[in-house]
Design an enzyme around this catalytic site. Structure first.
Site, PDB file in Angstrom:
ATOM      1  N   ASP A  38       0.856  -1.261   0.040  1.00 48.11           N
ATOM      2  CA  ASP A  38      -0.112  -0.047   0.051  1.00 48.11           C
ATOM      3  C   ASP A  38       0.897   1.270  -0.003  1.00 48.11           C
ATOM      4  O   ASP A  38       1.628   1.416   0.963  1.00 48.11           O
ATOM      5  CB  ASP A  38      -0.832   0.095   0.978  1.00 48.11           C
ATOM      6  CG  ASP A  38      -1.585  -1.126   1.680  1.00 48.11           C
ATOM      7  OD1 ASP A  38      -1.644  -2.201   0.683  1.00 48.11           O
ATOM      8  OD2 ASP A  38      -2.343  -1.174   2.667  1.00 48.11           O
TER       9      ASP A  38
HETATM   10  C1  FRU Z   1      -4.029  -3.638   2.661  1.00 49.07           C
HETATM   11  C2  FRU Z   1      -3.149  -4.045   3.920  1.00 49.07           C
HETATM   12  C3  FRU Z   1      -3.960  -3.175   5.055  1.00 49.07           C
HETATM   13  C4  FRU Z   1      -2.640  -3.264   5.959  1.00 49.07           C
HETATM   14  C5  FRU Z   1      -1.328  -3.573   4.965  1.00 49.07           C
HETATM   15  C6  FRU Z   1      -0.502  -4.646   5.652  1.00 49.07           C
HETATM   16  O1  FRU Z   1      -3.341  -4.222   1.432  1.00 49.07           O
HETATM   17  O2  FRU Z   1      -3.789  -5.296   4.080  1.00 49.07           O
HETATM   18  O3  FRU Z   1      -5.132  -3.424   5.663  1.00 49.07           O
HETATM   19  O4  FRU Z   1      -2.437  -2.366   6.825  1.00 49.07           O
HETATM   20  O5  FRU Z   1      -2.088  -3.904   3.832  1.00 49.07           O
HETATM   21  O6  FRU Z   1       0.776  -4.631   4.716  1.00 49.07           O
END
Ligand code: FRU
Length: 434
Positions: A38
């Site tokens: 992300d």
């Molecule tokens: C979304 C997610 C979020 C989390 C992060 C962990 O892709 O699963 O909910 O904070 O990635 O890497």
């Protein structure tokens, strides 16, 4: 799949890529190596964009999340900076620093993020944007409110509302459906739970874990677009949005849709120059884990996308005008197209079309199903004759259809000549400036 009718097929010459890895994007952002997911806390400050991102510095696979950090002034040239956040042994983020956001408080940047096992919300601040100090009172929210049985509690989104801060946290009601929980604070440290901001329902047809079934919403984001407010979350393997009214701290949706189709996931918005808002999404790989490890990198950022409202109040999505700078002189229909090309293709109503590279299909349109594809990703085509803006960058295929549908896919393999099949009104292409 469309029946390929070869029509005006353009045999196109090829100018080789600069990188020895043809799959690696060149003008989409990604770290020098290893795993990225992300976008986190993107912000425009002092004439500079900062991008943080979910990062595993050890390998091209998801593990023990850190926050990577990079900056740019023009969206094309990025400077990689030291890791901003790493798990603190024994701390509330000992098992990972998950997604979050940033706000400026009294001139200082404040990161709000999730520590895991259990999922809790934490703060970190900095005087120089390089070294980040975790707040002594972390976690500032130690878990979901009493009585809320949630499969997860993560990805805080904070914004200023009058004299207070508001926060949304991605969550869900177990057995019922995803939600974002709304909190308020005057100092970013002490938070009061208000209510569920919006509630979703589990998709009875979907399989998989809580997120895939819509029992848990990830990465909520919320900001004004024109005279409405846009809210979106990542869930059910896609990104759902609602456009609506925000009044008395209550969000009333008026319309909904899919924000980004295909590889795009967990988008995050930032402020931007010229009063704009940008949305950035993680473009997931669409090849196996072993191939990602072997390549030594995984994950790309989308282009910065500018949301706005059409006259009829529907959502428009355009790549930032800055990407016009990547184009060299326009080449005419059927002229040489090279790697890293931007194309504009106007299709004919009710006519199939596809564009391929060395026999691998990049994009296609099938009028009988009205499906648009980018690699193995697909999206329902918007109404009317299709006007496609296509960005090719290594394995990334990013398509904007009629400014309404944002579709991304990944197509791997050597950069070979492009061929267009089917009928089209016009096909223009711009090579990347060297
Ligand atoms: C979304 C997610 C979020 C989390 C992060 C962990 O892709 O699963 O909910 O904070 O990635 O890497």
């Amino acid at each position: 799949m469309i029946t390929r009718r070869e029509f005006a097929a353009s045999a196109l010459a090829f100018v080789g890529p600069a990188s020895s890895d043809p799959d690696r994007p060149r003008y989409h952002f990604l770290p020098p190596a290893n795993w990225m997911n992300d976008p986190n806390a993107p912000i425009w400050h002092d004439g500079r964009y900062h991008m943080f991102y979910q990062y595993n510095p050890k390998a091209a696979k998801w593990d023990t999340m850190h926050w990577g950090h990079a900056t740019t002034t023009d969206l094309l040239h990025w400077e990689h900076l030291p890791i901003a956040l790493a798990p603190t042994p024994g701390g509330p983020d000992k098992d990972g620093c998950f997604s979050g956001c940033m706000v400026m408080d009294q001139g200082k940047p404040v990161i709000v993020y999730t520590g895991v096992n259990p999922q809790v919300q934490c703060l970190a601040t900095s005087n120089d944007w390089i070294t980040w100090t975790k707040h002594p009172r972390n976690p500032v929210i130690a878990g979901p409110p009493p009585g809320v049985d949630s499969p997860g509690f993560r990805d805080p989104h904070v914004w200023r509302d009058g004299n207070e801060w508001l926060m949304l946290v991605g969550a869900g009601f177990r057995g019922v459906g995803g939600t974002a929980l709304l909190y308020k604070s005057t100092n970013l440290v002490d938070w009061t739970y208000l209510k569920p901001f919006l509630r979703g329902a589990i998709n009875p047809k979907a399989k998989g874990g809580d997120v895939s079934r819509g029992e848990m919403w990830e990465c909520p984001d919320f900001f004004p677009v024109g005279d409405k407010w846009l809210f979106y979350v990542a869930t059910e393997d896609k990104v759902k949005y609602w456009l609506g009214q925000w009044k008395d701290r209550t969000f009333t949706p008026q319309s909904e849709g899919v924000l980004t189709h295909g590889a795009g996931y967990a988008p995050k918005s930032s402020n931007a120059s010229k009063g704009r808002r940008f949305i950035w999404a993680w473009l997931r790989e669409q090849r196996g884990a072993a191939e990602q490890l072997k390549a030594g990198w995984s994950g790309s950022m989308s282009l910065a996308v500018v949301p706005s409202l059409a006259k009829d109040g529907t959502l428009l999505l355009d790549p930032a005008a800055e990407y016009d700078l990547i184009r060299g002189p326009k080449t005419a229909d059927a002229a040489p197209l090279n790697d890293g090309t931007k194309l504009r293709i106007r299709l004919k109503q009710n006519q199939p079309f596809s564009l391929s590279r060395g026999g691998r299909e990049l994009i296609s349109y099938d009028p009988s199903t009205r499906l648009l594809t980018a690699g193995r990703s697909e999206a329902p085509a918007p109404a009317g004759e299709l006007d496609l803006l296509v960005f090719l960058d290594g394995s990334v295929v990013e398509v904007f259809a009629n400014r309404k549908v944002w579709l991304t896919g990944r197509v791997y393999g050597p950069i070979e000549p492009l061929r267009a099949y089917g009928a089209y009104r016009s096909l223009e292409s711009w090579p990347v400036n060297p």
